[in-house]
Design a protein around this motif. Sequence first.
Motif, PDB file in Angstrom:
ATOM      1  N   VAL A 195      60.161  48.811  32.691  1.00 36.53           N
ATOM      2  CA  VAL A 195      59.788  47.522  32.105  1.00 36.53           C
ATOM      3  C   VAL A 195      60.539  46.444  32.855  1.00 36.53           C
ATOM      4  O   VAL A 195      61.762  46.492  32.973  1.00 36.53           O
ATOM      5  CB  VAL A 195      60.139  47.487  30.600  1.00 36.53           C
ATOM      6  N   ILE A 196      59.826  45.472  33.413  1.00 33.05           N
ATOM      7  CA  ILE A 196      60.476  44.458  34.249  1.00 33.05           C
ATOM      8  C   ILE A 196      61.032  43.339  33.386  1.00 33.05           C
ATOM      9  O   ILE A 196      62.182  42.967  33.479  1.00 33.05           O
ATOM     10  CB  ILE A 196      59.474  43.888  35.283  1.00 33.05           C
ATOM     11  N   ASP A 197      60.162  42.763  32.539  1.00 36.46           N
ATOM     12  CA  ASP A 197      60.663  41.737  31.635  1.00 36.46           C
ATOM     13  C   ASP A 197      59.742  41.677  30.424  1.00 36.46           C
ATOM     14  O   ASP A 197      58.980  42.606  30.162  1.00 36.46           O
ATOM     15  CB  ASP A 197      60.771  40.369  32.348  1.00 36.46           C
ATOM     16  N   GLN A 198      59.783  40.586  29.713  1.00 30.08           N
ATOM     17  CA  GLN A 198      58.999  40.455  28.480  1.00 30.08           C
ATOM     18  C   GLN A 198      57.507  40.646  28.710  1.00 30.08           C
ATOM     19  O   GLN A 198      56.771  41.066  27.825  1.00 30.08           O
ATOM     20  CB  GLN A 198      59.249  39.050  27.907  1.00 30.08           C
ATOM     21  N   THR A 199      57.051  40.292  29.930  1.00 27.42           N
ATOM     22  CA  THR A 199      55.601  40.290  30.154  1.00 27.42           C
ATOM     23  C   THR A 199      55.112  41.396  31.065  1.00 27.42           C
ATOM     24  O   THR A 199      53.944  41.749  31.032  1.00 27.42           O
ATOM     25  CB  THR A 199      55.161  38.969  30.812  1.00 27.42           C
ATOM     26  N   ARG A 200      55.984  41.943  31.920  1.00 27.59           N
ATOM     27  CA  ARG A 200      55.451  42.854  32.932  1.00 27.59           C
ATOM     28  C   ARG A 200      56.103  44.223  32.892  1.00 27.59           C
ATOM     29  O   ARG A 200      57.242  44.366  32.460  1.00 27.59           O
ATOM     30  CB  ARG A 200      55.630  42.262  34.329  1.00 27.59           C
ATOM     31  N   ALA A 201      55.330  45.196  33.344  1.00 26.11           N
ATOM     32  CA  ALA A 201      55.842  46.554  33.480  1.00 26.11           C
ATOM     33  C   ALA A 201      55.590  47.022  34.895  1.00 26.11           C
ATOM     34  O   ALA A 201      54.697  46.527  35.570  1.00 26.11           O
ATOM     35  CB  ALA A 201      55.124  47.476  32.501  1.00 26.11           C
ATOM     36  N   LEU A 202      56.400  47.988  35.315  1.00 23.24           N
ATOM     37  CA  LEU A 202      56.150  48.646  36.594  1.00 23.24           C
ATOM     38  C   LEU A 202      55.317  49.874  36.287  1.00 23.24           C
ATOM     39  O   LEU A 202      55.624  50.639  35.374  1.00 23.24           O
ATOM     40  CB  LEU A 202      57.482  49.049  37.231  1.00 23.24           C
ATOM     41  N   VAL A 203      54.275  50.042  37.030  1.00 27.87           N
ATOM     42  CA  VAL A 203      53.262  51.014  36.656  1.00 27.87           C
ATOM     43  C   VAL A 203      52.958  51.880  37.870  1.00 27.87           C
ATOM     44  O   VAL A 203      53.000  51.415  39.009  1.00 27.87           O
ATOM     45  CB  VAL A 203      52.034  50.216  36.160  1.00 27.87           C
ATOM     46  N   ASP A 204      52.652  53.154  37.629  1.00 30.54           N
ATOM     47  CA  ASP A 204      52.464  54.062  38.759  1.00 30.54           C
ATOM     48  C   ASP A 204      51.419  55.110  38.410  1.00 30.54           C
ATOM     49  O   ASP A 204      51.256  55.497  37.248  1.00 30.54           O
ATOM     50  CB  ASP A 204      53.796  54.749  39.100  1.00 30.54           C
ATOM     51  N   ALA A 205      50.705  55.574  39.425  1.00 31.76           N
ATOM     52  CA  ALA A 205      49.726  56.649  39.245  1.00 31.76           C
ATOM     53  C   ALA A 205      49.755  57.499  40.510  1.00 31.76           C
ATOM     54  O   ALA A 205      50.184  57.020  41.565  1.00 31.76           O
ATOM     55  CB  ALA A 205      48.331  56.080  39.018  1.00 31.76           C
ATOM     56  N   PRO A 206      49.315  58.752  40.449  1.00 27.66           N
ATOM     57  CA  PRO A 206      49.446  59.628  41.609  1.00 27.66           C
ATOM     58  C   PRO A 206      48.779  59.091  42.876  1.00 27.66           C
ATOM     59  O   PRO A 206      49.262  59.312  43.970  1.00 27.66           O
ATOM     60  CB  PRO A 206      48.761  60.915  41.162  1.00 27.66           C
ATOM     61  N   ASP A 207      47.666  58.367  42.746  1.00 22.16           N
ATOM     62  CA  ASP A 207      46.970  57.939  43.960  1.00 22.16           C
ATOM     63  C   ASP A 207      47.022  56.449  44.162  1.00 22.16           C
ATOM     64  O   ASP A 207      46.077  55.843  44.666  1.00 22.16           O
ATOM     65  CB  ASP A 207      45.504  58.396  43.892  1.00 22.16           C
ATOM     66  N   MET A 208      48.130  55.815  43.746  1.00 24.63           N
ATOM     67  CA  MET A 208      48.212  54.367  43.921  1.00 24.63           C
ATOM     68  C   MET A 208      49.655  53.978  44.165  1.00 24.63           C
ATOM     69  O   MET A 208      50.582  54.729  43.836  1.00 24.63           O
ATOM     70  CB  MET A 208      47.643  53.681  42.673  1.00 24.63           C
ATOM     71  N   GLU A 209      49.832  52.803  44.786  1.00 22.60           N
ATOM     72  CA  GLU A 209      51.190  52.315  45.027  1.00 22.60           C
ATOM     73  C   GLU A 209      51.766  51.794  43.727  1.00 22.60           C
ATOM     74  O   GLU A 209      51.093  51.105  42.969  1.00 22.60           O
ATOM     75  CB  GLU A 209      51.134  51.163  46.024  1.00 22.60           C
ATOM     76  N   ARG A 210      53.039  52.108  43.534  1.00 19.45           N
ATOM     77  CA  ARG A 210      53.722  51.620  42.339  1.00 19.45           C
ATOM     78  C   ARG A 210      53.719  50.103  42.355  1.00 19.45           C
ATOM     79  O   ARG A 210      54.046  49.495  43.372  1.00 19.45           O
ATOM     80  CB  ARG A 210      55.147  52.144  42.342  1.00 19.45           C
ATOM     81  N   SER A 211      53.332  49.450  41.264  1.00 23.06           N
ATOM     82  CA  SER A 211      53.219  47.988  41.294  1.00 23.06           C
ATOM     83  C   SER A 211      53.454  47.418  39.908  1.00 23.06           C
ATOM     84  O   SER A 211      53.269  48.098  38.899  1.00 23.06           O
ATOM     85  CB  SER A 211      51.825  47.591  41.779  1.00 23.06           C
ATOM     86  N   PRO A 212      53.864  46.138  39.872  1.00 18.51           N
ATOM     87  CA  PRO A 212      54.047  45.488  38.575  1.00 18.51           C
ATOM     88  C   PRO A 212      52.700  45.043  38.026  1.00 18.51           C
ATOM     89  O   PRO A 212      51.772  44.782  38.778  1.00 18.51           O
ATOM     90  CB  PRO A 212      54.912  44.281  38.918  1.00 18.51           C
ATOM     91  N   ILE A 213      52.601  45.001  36.698  1.00 18.83           N
ATOM     92  CA  ILE A 213      51.361  44.563  36.077  1.00 18.83           C
ATOM     93  C   ILE A 213      51.700  43.965  34.715  1.00 18.83           C
ATOM     94  O   ILE A 213      52.631  44.415  34.039  1.00 18.83           O
ATOM     95  CB  ILE A 213      50.366  45.749  35.962  1.00 18.83           C
ATOM     96  N   ASN A 214      50.942  42.956  34.344  1.00 20.36           N
ATOM     97  CA  ASN A 214      51.184  42.286  33.061  1.00 20.36           C
ATOM     98  C   ASN A 214      50.744  43.191  31.919  1.00 20.36           C
ATOM     99  O   ASN A 214      49.734  43.882  32.011  1.00 20.36           O
ATOM    100  CB  ASN A 214      50.383  40.975  33.041  1.00 20.36           C
ATOM    101  N   PHE A 215      51.486  43.174  30.809  1.00 19.15           N
ATOM    102  CA  PHE A 215      51.118  44.005  29.664  1.00 19.15           C
ATOM    103  C   PHE A 215      49.743  43.671  29.129  1.00 19.15           C
ATOM    104  O   PHE A 215      49.053  44.534  28.589  1.00 19.15           O
ATOM    105  CB  PHE A 215      52.124  43.832  28.528  1.00 19.15           C
ATOM    106  N   LYS A 216      49.362  42.384  29.293  1.00 20.01           N
ATOM    107  CA  LYS A 216      48.043  41.993  28.794  1.00 20.01           C
ATOM    108  C   LYS A 216      46.929  42.732  29.509  1.00 20.01           C
ATOM    109  O   LYS A 216      45.819  42.819  28.999  1.00 20.01           O
ATOM    110  CB  LYS A 216      47.847  40.492  28.975  1.00 20.01           C
ATOM    111  N   ARG A 217      47.219  43.231  30.685  1.00 23.31           N
ATOM    112  CA  ARG A 217      46.175  43.941  31.428  1.00 23.31           C
ATOM    113  C   ARG A 217      46.158  45.429  31.116  1.00 23.31           C
ATOM    114  O   ARG A 217      45.392  46.181  31.709  1.00 23.31           O
ATOM    115  CB  ARG A 217      46.377  43.761  32.928  1.00 23.31           C
ATOM    116  N   LEU A 218      47.048  45.859  30.215  1.00 24.74           N
ATOM    117  CA  LEU A 218      47.113  47.292  29.909  1.00 24.74           C
ATOM    118  C   LEU A 218      46.609  47.552  28.505  1.00 24.74           C
ATOM    119  O   LEU A 218      46.840  46.758  27.588  1.00 24.74           O
ATOM    120  CB  LEU A 218      48.557  47.788  29.995  1.00 24.74           C
TER     121      LEU A 218
END
Lengths: 133, 234
Positions: free
Chosen positions: A30-53
């Motif tokens: 968890v990066i901050d109040q709004t974003r998380a670091l997210v990862d999947a086997p076939d993708m680069e690890r990247s930050p994403i807003n919680f609203k998009r999850l």
Amino acid sequence: MPFKRFVEIGRVALINYGPEYGRIVVIVDVIDQTRALVDAPDMERSPINFKRLSLTDIKIDIKRVPKKKDLIKAMEAADVKNKWEKSSWGRKLIVKKRRAALNDFDRFKIMLAKIKRAGVVRQELAKLRKTAA
Amino acid sequence: MAPTKERAPRVSRNPDLIRGIGKFSKSQMYHKKGIWAIKAKNGGVFPRHDPKPKPETAAEKPPKFYPADDVKKPLRNKHKPKQTKLRASITPGTVLILLAGRFKGKRVVFLKQLPSGLLLVTGPFKINGVPLRRVNQAYVIGTSTKVDISGVNVDNLDDKYFSKEAPKKKSKGEGEFFESDKEEKKALPQQKKDDQKTVDAALIKAIESVPDLKTYLGARFSLKAGVKPHELVF
């Protein structure tokens, strides 16, 4: 009323907006109040807003920010793919995808099959009505 | 001019460095073309032939009419239109959906592209009533359904086959104008009916080998409620 799906490390989520729409990912930090670091086997690890999850029921056992190998091992151990595809949410998404990819000919065949099925159902219903009357 | 019939195409011995500037100078080209050898053969002078006597042309009369204004003649246009580029989704054997005209909505089999760019298409006639016909690519949706077209021979069909017959000139009689306009409805020549049958015979066999394809081709396409064409995969 209480919340059941929490944002935590190892929570499996579905991306519901943006270029990665429809992808299953794991919250890895968890990066901050709004974003998380997210990862999947076939993708680069990247930050994403919680609203998009959209959080799912599935959770896997990982440490904070695991190596890709460890993430893949943990996902296989928890059998995320099969759990997702068997869940009713996952099944609905698969059906949606298949319907969207239908050919014109496929749509025609489905129409014929629906008419046939409806005919059989109506016959059975008529039989039941007769015996009930 | 000279009676030699087949000459190799003239290739320039002086390649272009840039348009308008050749690689070799005037004296270098003189040497390359071998003018010196031709001159030596001819005793130091370039051979010159007297012009052939021209056949007698009738004396030209002065024109009867001089136009009042000097009107410029337009330049000749030798531009030949290219055949329309065929969409990648349309290959021989593709099922197409016609979007306009008498047969709109009909699903039809694509045979080949004619030299004019139009698409040659057939129902087959027995299945949906569309005969061998030309259709413009713009008024067609190409589906991803393909029919096996290997048994069909369409080599003898081209644009001339579909041209309208030149109307026979009728002698001008005033009384006849209002009566005999549409007396004779042209019957379809037997040869066209036979062509239709031969083309369709092999096609129908291929179509019947795929389940439901025959009823598919017999049905018209239409948009239903809730269907979004931009989201449809054809």
